[in-house]
Design a protein around this motif. Sequence first.
Motif, PDB file in Angstrom:
ATOM      1  N   TRP A 111       0.816  -1.212   0.000  1.00 42.47           N
ATOM      2  CA  TRP A 111       0.000   0.000   0.000  1.00 42.47           C
ATOM      3  C   TRP A 111       0.851   1.264   0.000  1.00 42.47           C
ATOM      4  N   MET A 112       2.106   1.148   0.395  1.00 45.65           N
ATOM      5  CA  MET A 112       2.997   2.304   0.359  1.00 45.65           C
ATOM      6  C   MET A 112       3.646   2.497  -1.008  1.00 45.65           C
ATOM      7  N   GLU A 113       3.746   1.441  -1.779  1.00 45.45           N
ATOM      8  CA  GLU A 113       4.411   1.524  -3.085  1.00 45.45           C
ATOM      9  C   GLU A 113       3.864   2.624  -3.996  1.00 45.45           C
ATOM     10  N   PRO A 114       2.531   2.761  -4.137  1.00 42.14           N
ATOM     11  CA  PRO A 114       2.012   3.782  -5.068  1.00 42.14           C
ATOM     12  C   PRO A 114       2.264   5.231  -4.622  1.00 42.14           C
ATOM     13  N   LEU A 115       2.725   5.425  -3.391  1.00 44.06           N
ATOM     14  CA  LEU A 115       2.923   6.782  -2.874  1.00 44.06           C
ATOM     15  C   LEU A 115       4.216   7.418  -3.381  1.00 44.06           C
ATOM     16  N   GLU A 116       5.022   6.648  -4.117  1.00 46.99           N
ATOM     17  CA  GLU A 116       6.275   7.145  -4.696  1.00 46.99           C
ATOM     18  C   GLU A 116       7.204   7.710  -3.617  1.00 46.99           C
ATOM     19  N   LEU A 117       7.440   6.888  -2.627  1.00 43.48           N
ATOM     20  CA  LEU A 117       8.306   7.261  -1.507  1.00 43.48           C
ATOM     21  C   LEU A 117       9.743   6.856  -1.809  1.00 43.48           C
ATOM     22  N   GLY A 118      10.674   7.461  -1.084  1.00 40.57           N
ATOM     23  CA  GLY A 118      12.061   7.035  -1.179  1.00 40.57           C
ATOM     24  C   GLY A 118      12.241   5.662  -0.557  1.00 40.57           C
ATOM     25  N   PRO A 119      13.406   5.052  -0.758  1.00 46.27           N
ATOM     26  CA  PRO A 119      13.595   3.665  -0.310  1.00 46.27           C
ATOM     27  C   PRO A 119      13.751   3.483   1.196  1.00 46.27           C
ATOM     28  N   LYS A 120      14.180   4.533   1.917  1.00 47.05           N
ATOM     29  CA  LYS A 120      14.487   4.364   3.336  1.00 47.05           C
ATOM     30  C   LYS A 120      13.258   4.577   4.215  1.00 47.05           C
ATOM     31  N   VAL A 121      13.041   3.645   5.136  1.00 46.28           N
ATOM     32  CA  VAL A 121      11.906   3.710   6.063  1.00 46.28           C
ATOM     33  C   VAL A 121      12.412   3.485   7.489  1.00 46.28           C
ATOM     34  N   LEU A 122      11.960   4.324   8.402  1.00 48.22           N
ATOM     35  CA  LEU A 122      12.239   4.144   9.822  1.00 48.22           C
ATOM     36  C   LEU A 122      10.932   3.820  10.539  1.00 48.22           C
ATOM     37  N   VAL A 123      10.838   2.626  11.089  1.00 48.51           N
ATOM     38  CA  VAL A 123       9.665   2.212  11.865  1.00 48.51           C
ATOM     39  C   VAL A 123       9.897   2.613  13.324  1.00 48.51           C
ATOM     40  N   VAL A 124       8.964   3.378  13.876  1.00 49.09           N
ATOM     41  CA  VAL A 124       9.056   3.803  15.280  1.00 49.09           C
ATOM     42  C   VAL A 124       7.956   3.091  16.063  1.00 49.09           C
ATOM     43  N   SER A 125       8.328   2.480  17.173  1.00 52.51           N
ATOM     44  CA  SER A 125       7.367   1.721  17.966  1.00 52.51           C
ATOM     45  C   SER A 125       7.849   1.702  19.406  1.00 52.51           C
ATOM     46  N   ASN A 126       7.136   0.960  20.265  1.00 52.37           N
ATOM     47  CA  ASN A 126       7.639   0.715  21.618  1.00 52.37           C
ATOM     48  C   ASN A 126       7.955  -0.772  21.755  1.00 52.37           C
ATOM     49  N   PRO A 127       8.705  -1.174  22.780  1.00 53.17           N
ATOM     50  CA  PRO A 127       9.156  -2.567  22.848  1.00 53.17           C
ATOM     51  C   PRO A 127       8.030  -3.595  22.832  1.00 53.17           C
ATOM     52  N   GLU A 128       6.929  -3.319  23.525  1.00 50.93           N
ATOM     53  CA  GLU A 128       5.839  -4.294  23.593  1.00 50.93           C
ATOM     54  C   GLU A 128       5.181  -4.480  22.231  1.00 50.93           C
ATOM     55  N   ILE A 129       4.811  -3.384  21.584  1.00 51.23           N
ATOM     56  CA  ILE A 129       4.153  -3.472  20.277  1.00 51.23           C
ATOM     57  C   ILE A 129       5.105  -4.041  19.231  1.00 51.23           C
ATOM     58  N   PHE A 130       6.355  -3.599  19.272  1.00 54.10           N
ATOM     59  CA  PHE A 130       7.317  -4.104  18.299  1.00 54.10           C
ATOM     60  C   PHE A 130       7.540  -5.604  18.478  1.00 54.10           C
ATOM     61  N   GLY A 131       7.538  -6.059  19.726  1.00 52.86           N
ATOM     62  CA  GLY A 131       7.687  -7.483  19.976  1.00 52.86           C
ATOM     63  C   GLY A 131       6.558  -8.301  19.370  1.00 52.86           C
ATOM     64  N   GLN A 132       5.372  -7.718  19.293  1.00 50.61           N
ATOM     65  CA  GLN A 132       4.213  -8.420  18.739  1.00 50.61           C
ATOM     66  C   GLN A 132       4.115  -8.290  17.222  1.00 50.61           C
ATOM     67  N   TYR A 133       4.424  -7.090  16.703  1.00 56.73           N
ATOM     68  CA  TYR A 133       4.147  -6.826  15.284  1.00 56.73           C
ATOM     69  C   TYR A 133       5.324  -6.246  14.498  1.00 56.73           C
ATOM     70  N   GLY A 134       6.460  -6.070  15.165  1.00 57.15           N
ATOM     71  CA  GLY A 134       7.585  -5.420  14.497  1.00 57.15           C
ATOM     72  C   GLY A 134       8.145  -6.203  13.325  1.00 57.15           C
ATOM     73  N   GLN A 135       8.403  -7.483  13.529  1.00 59.26           N
ATOM     74  CA  GLN A 135       9.013  -8.271  12.454  1.00 59.26           C
ATOM     75  C   GLN A 135       8.074  -8.434  11.267  1.00 59.26           C
ATOM     76  N   ARG A 136       6.783  -8.555  11.540  1.00 58.57           N
ATOM     77  CA  ARG A 136       5.806  -8.623  10.434  1.00 58.57           C
ATOM     78  C   ARG A 136       5.810  -7.331   9.634  1.00 58.57           C
ATOM     79  N   THR A 137       5.891  -6.217  10.350  1.00 56.57           N
ATOM     80  CA  THR A 137       5.899  -4.915   9.679  1.00 56.57           C
ATOM     81  C   THR A 137       7.149  -4.754   8.826  1.00 56.57           C
ATOM     82  N   ILE A 138       8.298  -5.096   9.378  1.00 59.98           N
ATOM     83  CA  ILE A 138       9.549  -4.988   8.629  1.00 59.98           C
ATOM     84  C   ILE A 138       9.529  -5.904   7.410  1.00 59.98           C
TER      85      ILE A 138
END
Length: 253
Positions: free
Chosen positions: A28-55
């Motif tokens: 869903w981000m592809e059509p937005l014509e974004l640059g290649p670099k992405v920084l995902v910001v989260s907290n440890p609990e949420i990232f532990g649950q969904y971080g790897q899926r998001t990456i």
Amino acid sequence: MSVIEVNLPHQSYPIKIAAVELDRLGKWMEPLELGPKVLVVSNPEIFGQYGQRTIAALESAGFDVAHHLIEAGEQYKTLESIQKIYDTALRCRLERSSTMVALGGGVVGDMTGFAAATWLRGLNFVQVPTSLLAMVDASIGGKTGVNHPQGKNLIGAFYQPRLVLVDPNVLQTLPEREFRAGMAEVIKYGIIWDAQLFSRLENAPRLDRLEDLDAELLDEILQRSCGAKADVVSKDEKEAGLRAILNYGHTIG
């Protein structure tokens, strides 16, 4: 999938609502014509649950992904925490075409949005809310910022995301108290904006637990609540008048 448009003069954007869409974030981000670099910001609990899926979802679409974790809790919604996001942005050599993705609740979204608004005078920004309150409220409308020692949200900016992706499946890990907090905001929309939504809520057997809502009702709650917020923001982006209606009940609360 339901798609709700937030129509603004300078930057409109979609709210996409559908189960299991977290795994298609990169698509869903592809059509937005974004640059290649992405920084995902989260907290440890949420990232532990969904971080790897998001990456994984972002990398599968060809993005170069890094992440930054902030401590969970309102007490960490400070300029000091923003400075740490800046440090990671500098280390990762983010550019103006880069994107910050907020993966979390309202605190994560507010801080990520403010960091994106101010680093290099503005990066792209995507919201992936993981709490009901963030899904129906904080992720929509572009209010970003942090707290000052003398008051809440006194430092900030209006800065709209490029995309809001709502995956209701992530609510399965949300604590009951946080679910109830989000449902209070949903009821507010029924009072101030959508009488049909209020009627549906009145007729529901109970609203305080996710497991007691059928999928159809949850989908309607998300669509109508996000639609109400989008309607108000589209009419008054920077709270010159009408948008103040969204504060209904907050003073007493």
